[in-house]
Design an enzyme around this catalytic site. Structure first.
Site, PDB file in Angstrom:
ATOM      1  N   HIS A 122       3.528  -2.617  12.712  1.00  0.00           N
ATOM      2  CA  HIS A 122       2.593  -2.568  13.837  1.00  0.00           C
ATOM      3  C   HIS A 122       2.881  -3.629  14.898  1.00  0.00           C
ATOM      4  CE1 HIS A 122       0.707  -0.247  10.729  1.00  0.00           C
ATOM      5  NE2 HIS A 122       0.494  -1.315   9.985  1.00  0.00           N
TER       6      HIS A 122
ATOM      7  N   ARG B 194      -3.605  -0.454  12.852  1.00  0.00           N
ATOM      8  CA  ARG B 194      -2.559   0.104  11.970  1.00  0.00           C
ATOM      9  C   ARG B 194      -2.121   1.504  12.411  1.00  0.00           C
ATOM     10  NH1 ARG B 194      -2.618  -3.492   7.440  1.00  0.00           N
ATOM     11  NH2 ARG B 194      -4.704  -4.317   7.139  1.00  0.00           N
TER      12      ARG B 194
ATOM     13  N   ARG C 188      -7.042   4.010   8.656  1.00  0.00           N
ATOM     14  CA  ARG C 188      -7.467   2.611   8.491  1.00  0.00           C
ATOM     15  C   ARG C 188      -7.796   1.990   9.857  1.00  0.00           C
ATOM     16  NH1 ARG C 188      -3.461  -0.461   4.653  1.00  0.00           N
ATOM     17  NH2 ARG C 188      -5.231  -1.924   4.681  1.00  0.00           N
TER      18      ARG C 188
ATOM     19  N   ALA D  11       3.241  -4.961   7.502  1.00  0.00           N
ATOM     20  CA  ALA D  11       2.548  -5.254   8.760  1.00  0.00           C
ATOM     21  C   ALA D  11       3.495  -5.324   9.957  1.00  0.00           C
ATOM     22  CB  ALA D  11       1.770  -6.556   8.625  1.00  0.00           C
TER      23      ALA D  11
ATOM     24  N   ARG E  66      -1.989  -6.748  -5.333  1.00  0.00           N
ATOM     25  CA  ARG E  66      -2.505  -6.894  -3.964  1.00  0.00           C
ATOM     26  C   ARG E  66      -3.453  -5.732  -3.636  1.00  0.00           C
ATOM     27  NH1 ARG E  66       0.891  -5.140   1.390  1.00  0.00           N
ATOM     28  NH2 ARG E  66      -0.600  -5.934   2.899  1.00  0.00           N
TER      29      ARG E  66
ATOM     30  N   HIS F  69       4.564   4.429   4.007  1.00  0.00           N
ATOM     31  CA  HIS F  69       3.429   3.537   3.750  1.00  0.00           C
ATOM     32  C   HIS F  69       2.672   4.078   2.560  1.00  0.00           C
ATOM     33  CE1 HIS F  69       4.201   1.544   7.510  1.00  0.00           C
ATOM     34  NE2 HIS F  69       4.333   2.741   8.041  1.00  0.00           N
ATOM     35  N   LEU F  70       2.272   3.180   1.697  1.00  0.00           N
ATOM     36  CA  LEU F  70       1.476   3.601   0.536  1.00  0.00           C
ATOM     37  C   LEU F  70       0.126   4.157   0.985  1.00  0.00           C
ATOM     38  CD1 LEU F  70       2.564   0.367  -1.035  1.00  0.00           C
ATOM     39  CD2 LEU F  70       2.733   2.421  -2.416  1.00  0.00           C
ATOM     40  N   SER F  71      -0.505   3.441   1.920  1.00  0.00           N
ATOM     41  CA  SER F  71      -1.833   3.844   2.395  1.00  0.00           C
ATOM     42  C   SER F  71      -1.678   4.775   3.594  1.00  0.00           C
ATOM     43  CB  SER F  71      -2.629   2.599   2.785  1.00  0.00           C
ATOM     44  OG  SER F  71      -2.001   1.923   3.868  1.00  0.00           O
TER      45      SER F  71
ATOM     46  N   GLU G 228      10.252   6.323   7.301  1.00  0.00           N
ATOM     47  CA  GLU G 228       9.185   5.318   7.257  1.00  0.00           C
ATOM     48  C   GLU G 228       8.186   5.709   6.171  1.00  0.00           C
ATOM     49  OE1 GLU G 228       7.021   5.193  10.920  1.00  0.00           O
ATOM     50  OE2 GLU G 228       5.638   3.652  10.213  1.00  0.00           O
TER      51      GLU G 228
ATOM     52  N   PRO H 141       6.976  -7.422   4.307  1.00  0.00           N
ATOM     53  CA  PRO H 141       6.104  -8.511   3.871  1.00  0.00           C
ATOM     54  C   PRO H 141       4.948  -8.075   2.979  1.00  0.00           C
ATOM     55  CG  PRO H 141       5.754  -8.001   6.189  1.00  0.00           C
ATOM     56  CD  PRO H 141       6.987  -7.262   5.761  1.00  0.00           C
ATOM     57  N   ASN H 142       4.725  -8.910   1.992  1.00  0.00           N
ATOM     58  CA  ASN H 142       3.603  -8.787   1.034  1.00  0.00           C
ATOM     59  C   ASN H 142       3.775  -7.668   0.019  1.00  0.00           C
ATOM     60  OD1 ASN H 142       2.026 -10.948   2.248  1.00  0.00           O
ATOM     61  ND2 ASN H 142       1.742  -9.559   3.969  1.00  0.00           N
TER      62      ASN H 142
ATOM     63  N   TYR I 261      -3.704  -0.220  -2.298  1.00  0.00           N
ATOM     64  CA  TYR I 261      -2.272   0.001  -2.515  1.00  0.00           C
ATOM     65  C   TYR I 261      -1.915   0.468  -3.922  1.00  0.00           C
ATOM     66  CZ  TYR I 261      -2.019  -2.391   1.958  1.00  0.00           C
ATOM     67  OH  TYR I 261      -2.186  -2.732   3.279  1.00  0.00           O
TER      68      TYR I 261
ATOM     69  N   ASP J  10      14.199  -2.009  17.506  1.00  0.00           N
ATOM     70  CA  ASP J  10      15.507  -2.092  18.171  1.00  0.00           C
ATOM     71  C   ASP J  10      16.647  -2.095  17.158  1.00  0.00           C
ATOM     72  OD1 ASP J  10      14.298  -2.137  20.635  1.00  0.00           O
ATOM     73  OD2 ASP J  10      14.616  -4.281  21.003  1.00  0.00           O
TER      74      ASP J  10
ATOM     75  N   ASN K  69       9.538   0.578   4.194  1.00  0.00           N
ATOM     76  CA  ASN K  69       8.132   0.208   4.335  1.00  0.00           C
ATOM     77  C   ASN K  69       8.131  -1.182   4.950  1.00  0.00           C
ATOM     78  OD1 ASN K  69       5.468  -0.477   4.230  1.00  0.00           O
ATOM     79  ND2 ASN K  69       5.138   0.188   2.110  1.00  0.00           N
TER      80      ASN K  69
HETATM   81  C1  DQA Z   1       1.507  -0.722   4.449  1.00  0.00           C
HETATM   82  C2  DQA Z   1       0.462  -0.545   5.555  1.00  0.00           C
HETATM   83  C3  DQA Z   1       0.474  -1.711   6.518  1.00  0.00           C
HETATM   84  O1  DQA Z   1      -0.512  -1.535   7.513  1.00  0.00           O
HETATM   85  C4  DQA Z   1       0.203  -3.007   5.783  1.00  0.00           C
HETATM   86  O2  DQA Z   1       0.283  -4.103   6.662  1.00  0.00           O
HETATM   87  C5  DQA Z   1       1.095  -3.201   4.607  1.00  0.00           C
HETATM   88  C6  DQA Z   1       1.345  -2.057   3.729  1.00  0.00           C
HETATM   89  C7  DQA Z   1       1.404   0.383   3.374  1.00  0.00           C
HETATM   90  O3  DQA Z   1       2.343   0.535   2.611  1.00  0.00           O
HETATM   91  O4  DQA Z   1       0.375   1.075   3.291  1.00  0.00           O
HETATM   92  O5  DQA Z   1       1.529  -4.295   4.314  1.00  0.00           O
HETATM   93  O6  DQA Z   1       2.796  -0.658   5.023  1.00  0.00           O
END
Ligand code: DQA
Length: 149
Positions: free
Chosen positions: A80, A111, A107, A77, A18, A100-102, A98, A10-11, A23, A87, A74
Site C-alpha cells: 500500500h 489497504r 478491510r 504493508a 500474528r 494477500h491472506l486477508s 500478488e 514485512p511481518n 491471518y 518500479d 505478498n
Molecule cells: C497482507 C495485507 C496487508 O494489508 C498487511 O499489511 C499485511 C498482510 C495479507 O497477507 O493479508 O501485512 O498482505
C-alpha cells in the site's frame, strides 16, 4: 524445471501468531513447505525469501530477472506504500502474482489500494494460505502460455 520465487514482506515472519483472527494460524514455514510441495506437483521449483526490509525485497526482485520464471509476492504493508517495489517489478520482466491472506478490499480503506496490482499479472486475496497455492496454479498456467481453459 521452471523456477518460482515466493517472496514475503514485512511481518509475515510472524504468521501463525500474528493476529490469527485476520491471518490464520498457518506459520510461514508451513506456507513455504506447502508451496514447495505444490510447486513440485506442478513441475515448478520453488524457493523462498522473507524480509522485513523494502530494499532487500527490491534486490530480490532485481536478482530474479533471468533466474526465476515467476514470483509469488505478498508484499505485506509495502503493498500500500511502495512505489519502489512497483518500479522494481515493472523493470524486472518477471511475471508476478500478488497474494494477500486477508481480503484487503474488505478491510480499512488504506489497504484497498495496491501499488503492486498494476504491475502484477493478477491479484489473489482473501483465501488465507490457500492463496499461495492458487498463485502457483495461476503462474503454472501463465508460464505454459495457456489461458487456463
Ligand atoms: C497482507 C495485507 C496487508 O494489508 C498487511 O499489511 C499485511 C498482510 C495479507 O497477507 O493479508 O501485512 O498482505
Amino acid at each position: 524445471m521452471q523456477k518460482i520465487l515466493v517472496l514475503n514482506g514485512p511481518n509475515l515472519n510472524l504468521l501463525g501468531t500474528r493476529q490469527p483472527e485476520v491471518y490464520g494460524t498457518t506459520t510461514l514455514k508451513m506456507v513455504e513447505d506447502m508451496c514447495a510441495a505444490h510447486g513440485q506437483s506442478l513441475g515448478l521449483q520453488v524457493s523462498h525469501l522473507q524480509s522485513n526490509h523494502e530494499g532487500v525485497l527490491i534486490d530480490a526482485i532485481h536478482a530474479a530477472r533471468g533466474v526465476h520464471d515467476g514470483i509469488v509476492l505478498n508484499a505485506g504493508a509495502f503493498t500500500h506504500t511502495s512505489v519502489a517495489l512497483m518500479d522494481a517489478i515493472a523493470s524486472a520482466e518477471v511475471p508476478v502474482v500478488e497474494v494477500h491472506l486477508s481480503n484487503i478490499h474488505a478491510r480499512e480503506a488504506f489497504r484497498h489500494h495496491s501499488y503492486i496490482a498494476p504491475v502484477a499479472i493478477g491479484q489473489i486475496c482473501g483465501f488465507g494460505a490457500l492463496g499461495y497455492k492458487m498463485a502457483l496454479d495461476a503462474l503454472a498456467v501463465h508460464l505454459s502460455e495457456g489461458d487456463g481453459s
